[in-house]
Design a protein around this motif. Structure first.
Motif, PDB file in Angstrom:
ATOM      1  N   ARG A 132       0.908  -1.339  -0.276  1.00 53.99           N
ATOM      2  CA  ARG A 132       0.483  -0.179  -0.033  1.00 53.99           C
ATOM      3  C   ARG A 132       0.909   1.216   0.193  1.00 53.99           C
ATOM      4  N   GLN A 133       1.784   1.240   0.188  1.00 57.57           N
ATOM      5  CA  GLN A 133       3.187   2.364  -0.358  1.00 57.57           C
ATOM      6  C   GLN A 133       3.250   3.361  -1.138  1.00 57.57           C
ATOM      7  N   VAL A 134       1.787   4.253  -1.025  1.00 58.62           N
ATOM      8  CA  VAL A 134       2.792   5.580  -1.823  1.00 58.62           C
ATOM      9  C   VAL A 134       4.236   5.226  -3.088  1.00 58.62           C
ATOM     10  N   LYS A 135       5.221   5.305  -2.046  1.00 55.72           N
ATOM     11  CA  LYS A 135       6.549   5.464  -2.584  1.00 55.72           C
ATOM     12  C   LYS A 135       6.795   4.132  -3.507  1.00 55.72           C
ATOM     13  N   LEU A 136       6.538   2.562  -3.196  1.00 56.24           N
ATOM     14  CA  LEU A 136       6.078   2.067  -4.000  1.00 56.24           C
ATOM     15  C   LEU A 136       5.520   1.723  -5.250  1.00 56.24           C
ATOM     16  N   ILE A 137       4.222   2.743  -5.120  1.00 55.39           N
ATOM     17  CA  ILE A 137       3.328   2.409  -6.668  1.00 55.39           C
ATOM     18  C   ILE A 137       3.600   3.275  -7.330  1.00 55.39           C
ATOM     19  N   ILE A 138       4.502   4.970  -6.723  1.00 56.83           N
ATOM     20  CA  ILE A 138       5.130   5.601  -7.648  1.00 56.83           C
ATOM     21  C   ILE A 138       6.658   4.772  -8.744  1.00 56.83           C
ATOM     22  N   GLN A 139       7.183   4.402  -7.562  1.00 55.95           N
ATOM     23  CA  GLN A 139       8.370   3.263  -8.131  1.00 55.95           C
ATOM     24  C   GLN A 139       7.781   2.634  -9.535  1.00 55.95           C
ATOM     25  N   ASP A 140       6.842   1.633  -9.037  1.00 59.80           N
ATOM     26  CA  ASP A 140       6.472   0.768  -9.499  1.00 59.80           C
ATOM     27  C   ASP A 140       6.618   1.422 -11.911  1.00 59.80           C
ATOM     28  N   ARG A 141       5.791   2.920 -11.750  1.00 57.56           N
ATOM     29  CA  ARG A 141       5.430   2.826 -12.210  1.00 57.56           C
ATOM     30  C   ARG A 141       6.066   3.998 -13.132  1.00 57.56           C
ATOM     31  N   LEU A 142       6.808   4.488 -12.658  1.00 51.48           N
ATOM     32  CA  LEU A 142       8.527   5.389 -12.532  1.00 51.48           C
ATOM     33  C   LEU A 142       9.096   5.247 -14.169  1.00 51.48           C
ATOM     34  N   ALA A 143       9.834   3.619 -13.857  1.00 47.69           N
ATOM     35  CA  ALA A 143      10.308   3.581 -15.002  1.00 47.69           C
ATOM     36  C   ALA A 143       9.873   3.247 -16.487  1.00 47.69           C
ATOM     37  N   PRO A 144       8.272   2.794 -16.720  1.00 43.51           N
ATOM     38  CA  PRO A 144       7.589   3.226 -18.061  1.00 43.51           C
ATOM     39  C   PRO A 144       8.526   4.548 -17.854  1.00 43.51           C
ATOM     40  N   THR A 145       7.582   5.291 -17.767  1.00 47.18           N
ATOM     41  CA  THR A 145       6.690   6.358 -18.082  1.00 47.18           C
ATOM     42  C   THR A 145       8.542   7.586 -18.071  1.00 47.18           C
ATOM     43  N   LEU A 146       9.187   7.173 -17.595  1.00 45.32           N
ATOM     44  CA  LEU A 146      10.895   7.764 -18.065  1.00 45.32           C
ATOM     45  C   LEU A 146      11.151   6.975 -19.308  1.00 45.32           C
ATOM     46  N   LEU A 147      11.051   5.653 -19.904  1.00 45.91           N
ATOM     47  CA  LEU A 147      11.079   4.892 -20.844  1.00 45.91           C
ATOM     48  C   LEU A 147      10.418   5.939 -22.293  1.00 45.91           C
ATOM     49  N   LEU A 148       9.398   5.621 -22.058  1.00 46.30           N
ATOM     50  CA  LEU A 148       8.167   6.343 -22.278  1.00 46.30           C
ATOM     51  C   LEU A 148       9.363   8.110 -23.296  1.00 46.30           C
ATOM     52  N   ILE A 149       8.783   8.185 -22.177  1.00 41.40           N
ATOM     53  CA  ILE A 149       9.233   9.966 -21.783  1.00 41.40           C
ATOM     54  C   ILE A 149      10.772  10.867 -21.966  1.00 41.40           C
ATOM     55  N   ALA A 150      12.142   9.859 -22.055  1.00 42.56           N
ATOM     56  CA  ALA A 150      13.114  10.347 -22.537  1.00 42.56           C
ATOM     57  C   ALA A 150      13.069   9.807 -24.105  1.00 42.56           C
ATOM     58  N   THR A 151      12.453   8.679 -24.286  1.00 45.49           N
ATOM     59  CA  THR A 151      13.360   8.387 -25.812  1.00 45.49           C
ATOM     60  C   THR A 151      12.070   9.377 -26.559  1.00 45.49           C
TER      61      THR A 151
END
Lengths: 447, 379
Positions: free
Chosen positions: B142-161
């Protein structure tokens, strides 16, 4: 004024601006026409009314004009009732009640089968309900018994769901079997004049069959087609126009004019006022714009006007205020402002009569160029299901289409119609805006 | 601001600004400026986060919902449990009150909302994200930190590319266009620039329609096939295949106006006298471009790069939704739909901090690339 006229004349020298203006005039005309012919309440009724409003329409039917590009023409919806010309109605009295024989005639020329065949009956009786027999007569003279059944006050007979009929027409689904040419091996439509005979008997003195309606749901409908709920998309497409224009223009006008006024006030008065305006700008730039709008839409109100005001409020203190400020800082130092100050012009007079008018060349192109992004913002919010709950908008149509898998199921018209209109609106304002930018800022013309 | 008062240099400067300014070392000047800038940015972030907390709690309205739920729950318990049915009404009422109070205290509802909102703010600013009310991370936490961590990599992949291709692609094309001013491609870009008024999700729908539905070249959405390929190379290739359409949509929506703006910008700089001079000296076109056009425009290029990253960070909500990309944008949407305040606030904090850090760093990068800019002077 003279200047404005000159600029307008100059605008007509740019072909893209002329196309843009024509498009905008067209969109405005559509909006005005829509508002006059389909008033708001009527539009809401047509869009939210329920099955009795759109029950006659086929489901997810593309627009009629798609037939122009098809080698195999799809059928249009055919509706026949007792009053239609060409329908023969004979009512003969019996000892108790009456005998109604109605013969519907229709020409069938399409290359594809209809979506559905319905017969809707309305009748009146006290105890014993009327009884109907329905026959289907093909152009080559075959007579197919469709059904014999008792009917209630409101009964709809759906041929497609009649398993007995399916067996009688050789195991084909009824809407195919009834139209199939039996002389050929493969499935093809027998074109010609079809007849449907309804023979109804009533068994009480006052009992009558008031209406018997034959509906053949086509596979194309109207100029804009229908959605999965059988709603006529033209309502949403037409009503989307004034909404998109109103939203885009109000938001663009509101945000650019107010942010210009705030920038002018900040620059002229300076000191803490300037500082405060700058800090507020920085805070509002730190807020995630779209998330805030989505929150407002989800938590508070989905009304398009609430969203509009929040949008304006958030964009007033956006990045444009910084651009305006930088230019005002230069203008503030110009001699004419100093002169005005020296002869004792009031602060309000300087801000509104001397500072702001200087910026109008920058304001107008920016304002026009801003419209598309707000038109698309409305669509974006609607596509997040945050659109206005009552009014139909282009964004809502896109959302409906997306959530019903229009792209996956091949209902391309459903998503393309609002999309094309959005693009046209955006392009129209963008083309005019770019040309205005070049006229008002001649520096750009050289490069 | 407080940092400034503690620093002794500031007081001395205030006493004798004339003499001090000359002897003031670069270090103290930079330190002073940095601390002022940091304090202001921090204040901005704090206020922005507080506003988000207020909005995300609907100004305390979410609490009313929770309170109502507690009362309903306790009331139901009293009605259903046979142990309590023997109590006389007065006793029952008293018991009800104490139970409700206890539950409210457990949720922290005994304090007024204003106080609690400040506690939320403190947690937020100290990056203590807390626990989500409904959402869970991939591992079930339930940790918000973990929820965000899970999703950060895909977003960064999309955005950075998409960001990197868009940025360097448009600058490169703009440079070549600015050399061939008035050519066919120049006018083509000019004519196409209005297309950028449509957002990327809009192009996304069309791309899906053309390349996924009709041509079947690329998948409709998602980040990886299911089941995912076994070997590492196949996995990377598969993600790449899913990446093509969303990246294409983001680039298409911003490309033309970006090229157009850069081209205009470079044209203005290439009409400077020193550029003419360099050309007259007989320098090669590449030398002129690198030394006399790119060098002075570097600060602007960097700023827009920083701002582009931030815009794409917010702009990706709908593109992610359209492509079912499992990133932060989708998470934001789900969180708002579920009224999951801690997740919303958590996402906002990250955004606010990232923005502040970018703005802060830009100042220093300016000073590094532009010798005319001196940190802390002329303010």
């Amino acid at each position: 004024m003279q200047n404005l006229k000159k600029n307008l004349r100059e605008l007509l020298k740019y072909p893209s601006a002329v196309i843009g203006i024509v498009l905008i005039v067209l969109l405005v005309a559509i909006s005005v026409g829509t508002l006059i012919y389909i008033p708001r309440d009527e539009a809401v009724r047509l869009w939210r009314g329920g099955d009795q409003v759109w029950g006659q329409n086929p489901r997810t039917a593309p627009p009629v004009w798609t037939n122009w590009f098809r080698s195999e023409k799809l059928p249009e919806t055919i509706v026949r009732d007792l009053d239609t010309e060409g329908t023969t109605v004979e009512r003969s009295p019996r000892d108790m009640g009456e005998n109604l024989v109605a013969v519907y005639t229709f020409e069938y020329t399409a290359d594809d089968y209809p979506q559905d065949i319905l017969l809707k009956f309305t009748s009146d009786y006290t105890n014993r309900n009327p009884f109907v027999s329905i026959y289907w007569i093909t152009p080559d003279g075959r007579e197919i018994r469709m059904t014999e059944q008792g009917i209630g006050y409101n009964t709809t007979y759906r041929a497609v769901q009649d398993d007995a009929l399916e067996r009688r027409v050789g195991g084909l689904s009824p809407e195919i079997g009834l139209f199939d040419d039996p002389n050929t091996e493969e499935l093809d439509v027998l074109k010609g004049t079809y007849k449907v005979v309804v023979d109804a008997l009533t068994f009480e003195d006052d009992s009558v069959v008031e209406e018997a309606e034959l509906i053949l749901h086509g596979k194309v409908f109207g100029w804009f087609g229908t959605d999965v709920q059988r709603r006529d998309l033209s309502i949403a497409i037409l009503w989307g126009t004034p909404i998109a224009l109103a939203f885009g223009l109000t938001a663009s006008f509101g945000s650019s004019v107010f942010s210009m006024i705030f920038a002018a006030i900040g620059v002229w008065f300076g000191g803490w006022i300037d500082e405060a305006i700058q800090r507020v700008t920085e805070i509002s730039l730190t807020l995630p714009f779209l998330s805030i709008l989505i929150m407002v839409g989800t938590f508070y109100s989905k009304s398009i006007w609430t969203i509009l005001w929040v949008t304006v409020l958030l964009t007033i203190f956006g990045s444009s205020i910084k651009t305006y400020r930088a230019i005002f800082l230069q203008v503030k130092e110009s001699p004419y402002i100093e002169a005005a100050h020296a002869y004792g012009a009031s602060n309000t007079r300087i801000v509104f009569s001397y500072l702001i008018p200087r910026m109008i060349p920058l304001l107008i192109p920016g304002l026009v160029l801003g419209v598309p992004s707000y038109v698309f913002l409305e669509a974006t919010l609607a596509a997040l299901s945050l659109g206005d709950p009552v009014l139909p908008t282009w964004g809502k149509v896109i959302y409906d289409a997306q959530s019903n898998g229009a792209v996956y199921n091949g209902f391309y018209y459903w998503i393309l119609e609002p999309a094309v209109l959005l693009v046209l609106t955006g392009l129209a304002f963008a083309m005019v805006g770019f040309s205005l930018d070049r006229i008002f800022n001649p520096r750009l013309r050289d490069v | 601001m407080s940092v400034e008062i503690q620093s002794p240099g500031v007081g001395a400067e205030a006493e004798a600004p004339q003499t001090k300014r000359r002897t003031e070392s670069t270090f103290s000047r930079v330190a002073k400026y940095t601390s002022y800038k940091l304090a202001m940015l921090f204040l901005t972030v704090v206020i922005a986060v507080y506003l988000t907390i207020l909005i995300a709690n609907m100004g305390g309205y979410v609490d009313e919902i929770v309170r109502g739920q507690i009362r309903e729950f306790v009331g139901q318990m009293l009605r259903i449990d046979p142990n309590y049915q023997q109590m006389d009404p007065e006793e029952k009422n008293e018991f009800f009150q104490t139970q409700v109070e206890r539950a409210e205290k457990r949720y922290g509802l005994d304090q007024p909302f204003v106080l609690r909102s400040f506690r939320y703010l403190w947690n937020a600013v100290t990056l203590d994200f807390g626990y989500a009310t409904l959402m869970a991370s991939d591992t079930g936490s339930r940790q918000v930190k973990l929820i965000i961590q899970d999703r950060l990599a895909p977003t960064l992949l999309l955005i950075a590319t998409s960001n990197l291709i868009l940025f360097f692609g448009s600058i490169g094309l703009a440079l070549s266009l600015s050399r061939g001013y008035g050519s066919f491609w120049d006018r083509f870009v000019l004519a196409m620039s209005p297309t950028s008024s449509a957002p990327s999700w809009f192009y996304g729908i069309f791309f899906i329609l053309i390349f996924a539905a009709i041509l079947r070249w690329f998948p409709f959405g998602g980040m990886i096939d299911s089941p995912p390929p076994r070997t590492q190379w196949a996995y990377i290739l598969n993600v790449g295949k899913h990446l093509v359409l969303p990246v294409g949509a983001i680039i298409t929506s911003a490309m033309f106006v970006s090229i157009y703006n850069w081209r205009t910008f470079f044209l203005i700089y290439s009409s400077e006298d020193y550029v003419e001079m360099a050309k007259a000296k007989g320098l090669s076109a590449n030398d002129v471009q690198n030394r006399y056009i790119l060098r002075p425009t570097l600060p602007t290029i960097i700023t827009s790069f920083g701002l582009l990253v931030i815009t794409l960070w917010t702009g990706s909500i709908l593109t992610e939704a359209v492509f079912h990309w499992p990133g932060l944008g989708q998470t934001t949407l789900t969180a708002i739909g579920l009224y999951d305040t801690p997740v919303i606030v958590g996402l906002t904090i990250i955004y606010a901090y990232l923005l502040a850090i970018t703005v802060f760093l830009l100042d220093f990068i300016y000073a590094l690339v532009d010798p005319r800019v001196k940190i802390g002077s002329g303010r």
